[in-house]
Design a protein around this motif. Structure first.
Motif, PDB file in Angstrom:
ATOM      1  N   GLU A  91      -6.793   1.490  -6.793  1.00 14.82           N
ATOM      2  CA  GLU A  91      -5.950   2.390  -6.008  1.00 14.82           C
ATOM      3  C   GLU A  91      -5.148   1.615  -4.971  1.00 14.82           C
ATOM      4  N   ILE A  92      -3.904   2.049  -4.751  1.00 15.46           N
ATOM      5  CA  ILE A  92      -3.154   1.636  -3.568  1.00 15.46           C
ATOM      6  C   ILE A  92      -3.396   2.715  -2.520  1.00 15.46           C
ATOM      7  N   GLY A  93      -3.950   2.311  -1.391  1.00 15.75           N
ATOM      8  CA  GLY A  93      -4.178   3.230  -0.284  1.00 15.75           C
ATOM      9  C   GLY A  93      -3.371   2.791   0.920  1.00 15.75           C
ATOM     10  N   TYR A  94      -3.049   3.746   1.798  1.00 17.30           N
ATOM     11  CA  TYR A  94      -2.252   3.410   2.976  1.00 17.30           C
ATOM     12  C   TYR A  94      -2.530   4.387   4.105  1.00 17.30           C
ATOM     13  N   HIS A  95      -2.553   3.846   5.322  1.00 13.97           N
ATOM     14  CA  HIS A  95      -2.679   4.614   6.569  1.00 13.97           C
ATOM     15  C   HIS A  95      -1.773   3.934   7.594  1.00 13.97           C
ATOM     16  N   ILE A  96      -0.873   4.690   8.169  1.00 18.80           N
ATOM     17  CA  ILE A  96       0.033   4.134   9.173  1.00 18.80           C
ATOM     18  C   ILE A  96      -0.114   4.953  10.461  1.00 18.80           C
ATOM     19  N   ASN A  97      -0.126   4.258  11.583  1.00 22.29           N
ATOM     20  CA  ASN A  97      -0.180   4.928  12.884  1.00 22.29           C
ATOM     21  C   ASN A  97       0.954   5.946  12.954  1.00 22.29           C
ATOM     22  N   LYS A  98       0.650   7.171  13.396  1.00 24.90           N
ATOM     23  CA  LYS A  98       1.637   8.255  13.327  1.00 24.90           C
ATOM     24  C   LYS A  98       2.898   7.988  14.147  1.00 24.90           C
ATOM     25  N   LYS A  99       2.821   7.111  15.135  1.00 25.29           N
ATOM     26  CA  LYS A  99       4.058   6.828  15.878  1.00 25.29           C
ATOM     27  C   LYS A  99       5.041   6.006  15.044  1.00 25.29           C
ATOM     28  N   TYR A 100       4.594   5.535  13.872  1.00 16.74           N
ATOM     29  CA  TYR A 100       5.465   4.789  12.959  1.00 16.74           C
ATOM     30  C   TYR A 100       5.744   5.546  11.658  1.00 16.74           C
ATOM     31  N   TRP A 101       5.376   6.822  11.612  1.00 18.34           N
ATOM     32  CA  TRP A 101       5.665   7.621  10.421  1.00 18.34           C
ATOM     33  C   TRP A 101       7.166   7.801  10.241  1.00 18.34           C
ATOM     34  N   SER A 102       7.549   8.046   9.010  1.00 17.54           N
ATOM     35  CA  SER A 102       8.942   8.354   8.625  1.00 17.54           C
ATOM     36  C   SER A 102       9.908   7.208   8.900  1.00 17.54           C
ATOM     37  N   LYS A 103       9.410   5.993   8.875  1.00 18.14           N
ATOM     38  CA  LYS A 103      10.248   4.810   9.041  1.00 18.14           C
ATOM     39  C   LYS A 103      10.210   3.916   7.798  1.00 18.14           C
ATOM     40  N   GLY A 104       9.508   4.380   6.738  1.00 20.21           N
ATOM     41  CA  GLY A 104       9.461   3.623   5.493  1.00 20.21           C
ATOM     42  C   GLY A 104       8.415   2.532   5.434  1.00 20.21           C
ATOM     43  N   PHE A 105       7.560   2.425   6.454  1.00 22.58           N
ATOM     44  CA  PHE A 105       6.576   1.338   6.464  1.00 22.58           C
ATOM     45  C   PHE A 105       5.514   1.494   5.373  1.00 22.58           C
ATOM     46  N   ALA A 106       5.015   2.721   5.158  1.00 29.42           N
ATOM     47  CA  ALA A 106       4.006   2.922   4.105  1.00 29.42           C
ATOM     48  C   ALA A 106       4.586   2.590   2.743  1.00 29.42           C
ATOM     49  N   THR A 107       5.814   3.022   2.493  1.00 30.04           N
ATOM     50  CA  THR A 107       6.458   2.727   1.210  1.00 30.04           C
ATOM     51  C   THR A 107       6.670   1.227   1.038  1.00 30.04           C
ATOM     52  N   GLU A 108       7.122   0.563   2.080  1.00 33.53           N
ATOM     53  CA  GLU A 108       7.371  -0.880   2.025  1.00 33.53           C
ATOM     54  C   GLU A 108       6.073  -1.645   1.746  1.00 33.53           C
ATOM     55  N   ALA A 109       5.004  -1.267   2.436  1.00 38.15           N
ATOM     56  CA  ALA A 109       3.711  -1.935   2.234  1.00 38.15           C
ATOM     57  C   ALA A 109       3.148  -1.624   0.846  1.00 38.15           C
ATOM     58  N   ALA A 110       3.223  -0.355   0.427  1.00 43.93           N
ATOM     59  CA  ALA A 110       2.675   0.036  -0.876  1.00 43.93           C
ATOM     60  C   ALA A 110       3.436  -0.640  -2.014  1.00 43.93           C
ATOM     61  N   LYS A 111       4.746  -0.765  -1.884  1.00 43.29           N
ATOM     62  CA  LYS A 111       5.543  -1.442  -2.912  1.00 43.29           C
ATOM     63  C   LYS A 111       5.127  -2.910  -3.023  1.00 43.29           C
ATOM     64  N   ALA A 112       4.899  -3.564  -1.889  1.00 42.67           N
ATOM     65  CA  ALA A 112       4.454  -4.960  -1.896  1.00 42.67           C
ATOM     66  C   ALA A 112       3.089  -5.087  -2.561  1.00 42.67           C
ATOM     67  N   CYS A 113       2.194  -4.129  -2.293  1.00 46.70           N
ATOM     68  CA  CYS A 113       0.864  -4.150  -2.913  1.00 46.70           C
ATOM     69  C   CYS A 113       0.958  -3.933  -4.425  1.00 46.70           C
ATOM     70  N   LYS A 114       1.855  -3.054  -4.833  1.00 42.56           N
ATOM     71  CA  LYS A 114       2.056  -2.803  -6.266  1.00 42.56           C
ATOM     72  C   LYS A 114       2.528  -4.083  -6.959  1.00 42.56           C
ATOM     73  N   GLU A 115       3.526  -4.730  -6.384  1.00 41.53           N
ATOM     74  CA  GLU A 115       4.039  -5.975  -6.970  1.00 41.53           C
ATOM     75  C   GLU A 115       2.961  -7.053  -7.011  1.00 41.53           C
ATOM     76  N   TYR A 116       2.175  -7.151  -5.947  1.00 38.40           N
ATOM     77  CA  TYR A 116       1.075  -8.124  -5.887  1.00 38.40           C
ATOM     78  C   TYR A 116       0.074  -7.855  -7.010  1.00 38.40           C
ATOM     79  N   ALA A 117      -0.304  -6.595  -7.182  1.00 35.28           N
ATOM     80  CA  ALA A 117      -1.298  -6.235  -8.200  1.00 35.28           C
ATOM     81  C   ALA A 117      -0.793  -6.535  -9.608  1.00 35.28           C
ATOM     82  N   PHE A 118       0.459  -6.206  -9.877  1.00 32.43           N
ATOM     83  CA  PHE A 118       1.009  -6.424 -11.215  1.00 32.43           C
ATOM     84  C   PHE A 118       1.342  -7.885 -11.464  1.00 32.43           C
TER      85      PHE A 118
END
Length: 167
Positions: A91-118
């Motif tokens: 699984e790719i899991g993610y938790h971001i501090n709410k003061k940083y929500w809606s800035k694309g950080f979870a997507t950016e980190a999850a995409k990097a994890c996906k590329e790393y895994a593959f």
């Protein structure tokens, strides 16, 4: 030491110093509304220890997410083995501090994890386990190319399984 870097983020192994800033995330009722309850400090310490064990045993786990510009800890994202209907999935899991929500950080980190895994781990499929009403997490999964595969009963309630395969 960085495990992954993106344009704005560094993902690194959790250290004991991350327990307090991670607990700020895990103790927040809004952030943890799709979990049974917010975490105690002991549960947060156990979370960090479990991931440190995963680094040794699996070669990966959930990692601290830090802003590249300031090195500020803003959350966690990474890879973790999960048992789904008797099968081991990653699984790719993610938790971001709410003061940083809606800035694309979870997507950016999850995409990097996906590329790393593959690309680096040679995995062919990844999942994300998401509560049905967790629309922001569903959006992150969709933005990294995952689609809803099925619904399963896990962790005491129904969850969607979103998945993506190596292309």
């Amino acid at each position: 030491m960085a495990v992954l870097e993106t344009k704005r983020l560094i993902l690194r192994q959790y250290e004991d110093e991350d327990i307090i800033p991670l607990h700020r995330i895990f103790s927040d009722p809004e952030t943890m509304k799709f979990y049974p309850s917010p975490f105690s400090i002991q549960q947060t310490q156990d979370w960090v220890k479990r991931n440190q064990d995963r680094y040794r045993n699996d070669g990966y786990g959930l990692w601290a997410v830090c802003l590249k510009e300031t090195n500020e800890f803003i959350g966690g994202c990474g890879l973790v083995k999960q048992k789904i209907n008797g099968n081991i999935e990653v699984e790719i899991g993610y938790h971001i501090n709410k003061k940083y929500w809606s800035k694309g950080f979870a997507t950016e980190a999850a995409k990097a994890c996906k590329e790393y895994a593959f690309d680096r781990l040679g995995l062919n499929k990844l999942i994300s386990i998401i509560a049905p009403r967790n629309v922001p997490s569903i959006r992150v999964a969709e933005k990294i190319g995952f689609t809803k595969e099925k619904e399963v009963f896990i962790f005491g309630k129904n969850h969607y399984i979103y998945s993506g395969v190596k292309k």
